[in-house]
Design a protein around this motif. Structure first.
Motif, PDB file in Angstrom:
ATOM      1  N   SER A  92     -10.082  -7.043 -40.349  1.00  0.00           N
ATOM      2  CA  SER A  92     -10.509  -7.883 -39.224  1.00  0.00           C
ATOM      3  C   SER A  92     -11.918  -8.391 -39.467  1.00  0.00           C
ATOM      4  CB  SER A  92     -10.447  -7.101 -37.908  1.00  0.00           C
ATOM      5  OG  SER A  92     -11.341  -6.000 -37.952  1.00  0.00           O
ATOM      6  N   VAL A  93     -12.225  -9.519 -38.851  1.00  0.00           N
ATOM      7  CA  VAL A  93     -13.569 -10.096 -38.891  1.00  0.00           C
ATOM      8  C   VAL A  93     -13.925 -10.514 -37.471  1.00  0.00           C
ATOM      9  CG1 VAL A  93     -15.089 -11.866 -39.837  1.00  0.00           C
ATOM     10  CG2 VAL A  93     -13.231 -10.948 -41.245  1.00  0.00           C
ATOM     11  N   ILE A  95     -16.631 -12.466 -35.156  1.00  0.00           N
ATOM     12  CA  ILE A  95     -17.640 -13.506 -35.285  1.00  0.00           C
ATOM     13  C   ILE A  95     -18.206 -13.817 -33.908  1.00  0.00           C
ATOM     14  CG2 ILE A  95     -18.077 -15.862 -36.118  1.00  0.00           C
ATOM     15  CD1 ILE A  95     -15.076 -15.359 -37.381  1.00  0.00           C
ATOM     16  N   LEU A 121      -8.883 -12.362 -36.859  1.00  0.00           N
ATOM     17  CA  LEU A 121     -10.163 -12.989 -36.545  1.00  0.00           C
ATOM     18  C   LEU A 121     -10.389 -12.968 -35.042  1.00  0.00           C
ATOM     19  CD1 LEU A 121      -9.940 -16.148 -38.853  1.00  0.00           C
ATOM     20  CD2 LEU A 121     -11.253 -14.071 -39.284  1.00  0.00           C
ATOM     21  N   ASP A 141     -19.400  -8.901 -37.312  1.00  0.00           N
ATOM     22  CA  ASP A 141     -19.638  -8.992 -38.757  1.00  0.00           C
ATOM     23  C   ASP A 141     -20.568 -10.141 -39.097  1.00  0.00           C
ATOM     24  OD1 ASP A 141     -17.778  -6.890 -39.760  1.00  0.00           O
ATOM     25  OD2 ASP A 141     -16.293  -8.156 -38.750  1.00  0.00           O
ATOM     26  N   ALA A 142     -20.538 -11.212 -38.303  1.00  0.00           N
ATOM     27  CA  ALA A 142     -21.383 -12.379 -38.558  1.00  0.00           C
ATOM     28  C   ALA A 142     -21.543 -13.144 -37.254  1.00  0.00           C
ATOM     29  CB  ALA A 142     -20.764 -13.279 -39.622  1.00  0.00           C
ATOM     30  N   TRP A 269     -25.428 -12.336 -41.043  1.00  0.00           N
ATOM     31  CA  TRP A 269     -24.396 -11.336 -41.305  1.00  0.00           C
ATOM     32  C   TRP A 269     -25.052 -10.027 -41.697  1.00  0.00           C
ATOM     33  CZ3 TRP A 269     -25.813 -15.274 -44.464  1.00  0.00           C
ATOM     34  CH2 TRP A 269     -26.183 -14.961 -45.769  1.00  0.00           C
ATOM     35  N   ARG A 270     -24.314  -8.959 -41.508  1.00  0.00           N
ATOM     36  CA  ARG A 270     -24.845  -7.630 -41.813  1.00  0.00           C
ATOM     37  C   ARG A 270     -24.975  -7.455 -43.315  1.00  0.00           C
ATOM     38  NH1 ARG A 270     -20.953  -3.620 -39.697  1.00  0.00           N
ATOM     39  NH2 ARG A 270     -22.516  -2.127 -40.381  1.00  0.00           N
ATOM     40  N   ALA A 273     -22.433  -5.034 -44.799  1.00  0.00           N
ATOM     41  CA  ALA A 273     -21.018  -5.250 -44.494  1.00  0.00           C
ATOM     42  C   ALA A 273     -20.180  -4.976 -45.742  1.00  0.00           C
ATOM     43  CB  ALA A 273     -20.787  -6.672 -44.001  1.00  0.00           C
ATOM     44  N   ALA A 278     -14.780  -9.410 -44.249  1.00  0.00           N
ATOM     45  CA  ALA A 278     -16.058  -9.941 -43.765  1.00  0.00           C
ATOM     46  C   ALA A 278     -16.815 -10.639 -44.883  1.00  0.00           C
ATOM     47  CB  ALA A 278     -16.900  -8.812 -43.177  1.00  0.00           C
ATOM     48  N   ARG A 279     -16.804 -10.048 -46.074  1.00  0.00           N
ATOM     49  CA  ARG A 279     -17.496 -10.681 -47.199  1.00  0.00           C
ATOM     50  C   ARG A 279     -16.871 -12.031 -47.546  1.00  0.00           C
ATOM     51  NH1 ARG A 279     -17.229  -5.488 -49.620  1.00  0.00           N
ATOM     52  NH2 ARG A 279     -15.763  -6.280 -51.178  1.00  0.00           N
ATOM     53  N   CYS A 282     -17.803 -14.645 -44.820  1.00  0.00           N
ATOM     54  CA  CYS A 282     -19.198 -15.073 -44.948  1.00  0.00           C
ATOM     55  C   CYS A 282     -19.391 -15.972 -46.159  1.00  0.00           C
ATOM     56  CB  CYS A 282     -20.115 -13.862 -45.019  1.00  0.00           C
ATOM     57  SG  CYS A 282     -20.343 -13.032 -43.428  1.00  0.00           S
TER      58      CYS A 282
END
Length: 298
Positions: A92-93, A95, A121, A141-142, A269-270, A273, A278-279, A282
């Motif tokens: 999952s991401v 935002i 998402l 995450d972002a 973004w973290r 992460a 998430a990567r 981003c």
């Protein structure tokens, strides 16, 4: 002791509510309560103090919480390791975005979903302070947020979307209509129209006024910069806006502020992460975003 029970415990603690935890986990609230009770029976101790106003950890709950988080992190890391070997992106991401920005976030999400349909998402809209808090503690995450021009929040990386001067704007018949610029002490003599506390634009104004030892007279607030401009056009006061909006509206007279106030809209973004989803998101966002000078709300 089940992972689901640990997930629900962490969710209740982070959300401060069984109801919000259930919404976050996308289950019914009684299911969360039942799993927490089973976990308490399993460990033989009450983990949460429940009242009509708040939910807080007991001493036993506080002792268990870091181990619960560590166990969940280990499981996620194990899944990520397997997925990377298999070249699969799942998970999952989360935002977040401020109310108004120039990024086509829906297009980004749609493109990402086409390439990674197994990733869930979610999108949240709030003010910059709330979004930064959620980024810092891992609930996002972002996010698209506004920050000071010379600042990068600790633990986060940022890609600049816009970097813009903050200005004032008044109606064509306002007493300031013949002025080209204002000092902060002069500005604070007039009723002001601003975004609420917690937004990037408001934070830049409050910080500058505190440095100048003056207090802004905020008479009207709105959550969207377009609403600030409309209130100013109707003679309600001096609107604090991104310079592009103050100058680009035929119904407003823009004024420079001295000293200059600047704010940045960034994709944040973290830094730690670890999730491949998430990567990947981003990386897509950073390829799609380019600094655009002026033109976005702060």
């Amino acid at each position: 002791m089940e992972l689901r029970q640990l997930e629900y415990l962490v969710a209740v603690v982070e959300e401060g509510s069984f109801t919000r935890a259930a919404q976050r986990e996308r289950v019914a609230q009684p299911a969360v309560s039942a799993q927490i009770r089973r976990l308490e029976r399993r460990v033989g101790q009450q983990l949460l103090m429940r009242s009509s106003r708040e939910v807080r950890l007991t001493e036993a709950g506080a002792a268990l919480l870091p181990h619960a988080r560590a166990a969940l992190a280990a499981v996620r890391a194990a899944q990520h390791a397997v997925d990377e070997v298999a070249d699969v992106v799942r998970g999952s991401v989360a935002i977040g975005t401020v109310t108004l920005h120039p990024v086509d976030i829906a297009a980004l999400m749609a493109e990402f979903h086409r390439d990674h349909p197994q990733v869930e998402l979610t999108l949240l809209t709030d003010n910059s302070d709330v979004l930064l808090d959620k980024l810092t503690d891992g609930r996002l995450d972002a996010a698209i947020v506004s920050i000071a021009a010379d600042a990068t929040p600790e633990g986060l990386d940022c890609a600049v979307i816009t970097d813009e001067i903050i200005a004032a704007a008044v109606a064509p018949d306002h007493p300031l209509r013949r002025r080209a610029s204002l000092t902060l002490p002069e500005l604070c003599e007039f009723p002001l129209i601003s975004l609420p506390v917690g937004t990037g634009l408001r934070s830049r104004l409050d910080e500058a006024c505190a440095t100048a030892a003056v207090r802004p007279r905020i008479c009207f607030e709105a959550t969207n910069p377009l609403e600030l401009a409309e209130l100013a056009r109707r003679g309600m006061g001096v609107a604090i806006l991104p310079r592009s909006m103050a100058r680009g509206d035929a119904g407003l007279h823009g004024l420079r502020l001295t000293p200059v106030l600047r704010g940045r809209l960034v994709w944040a973004w973290r830094r730690d992460a670890a999730g491949p989803a998430a990567r990947a998101f981003c990386a897509l966002a950073r390829r799609a975003l380019r600094p655009r000078g002026e033109g976005a709300a702060l």
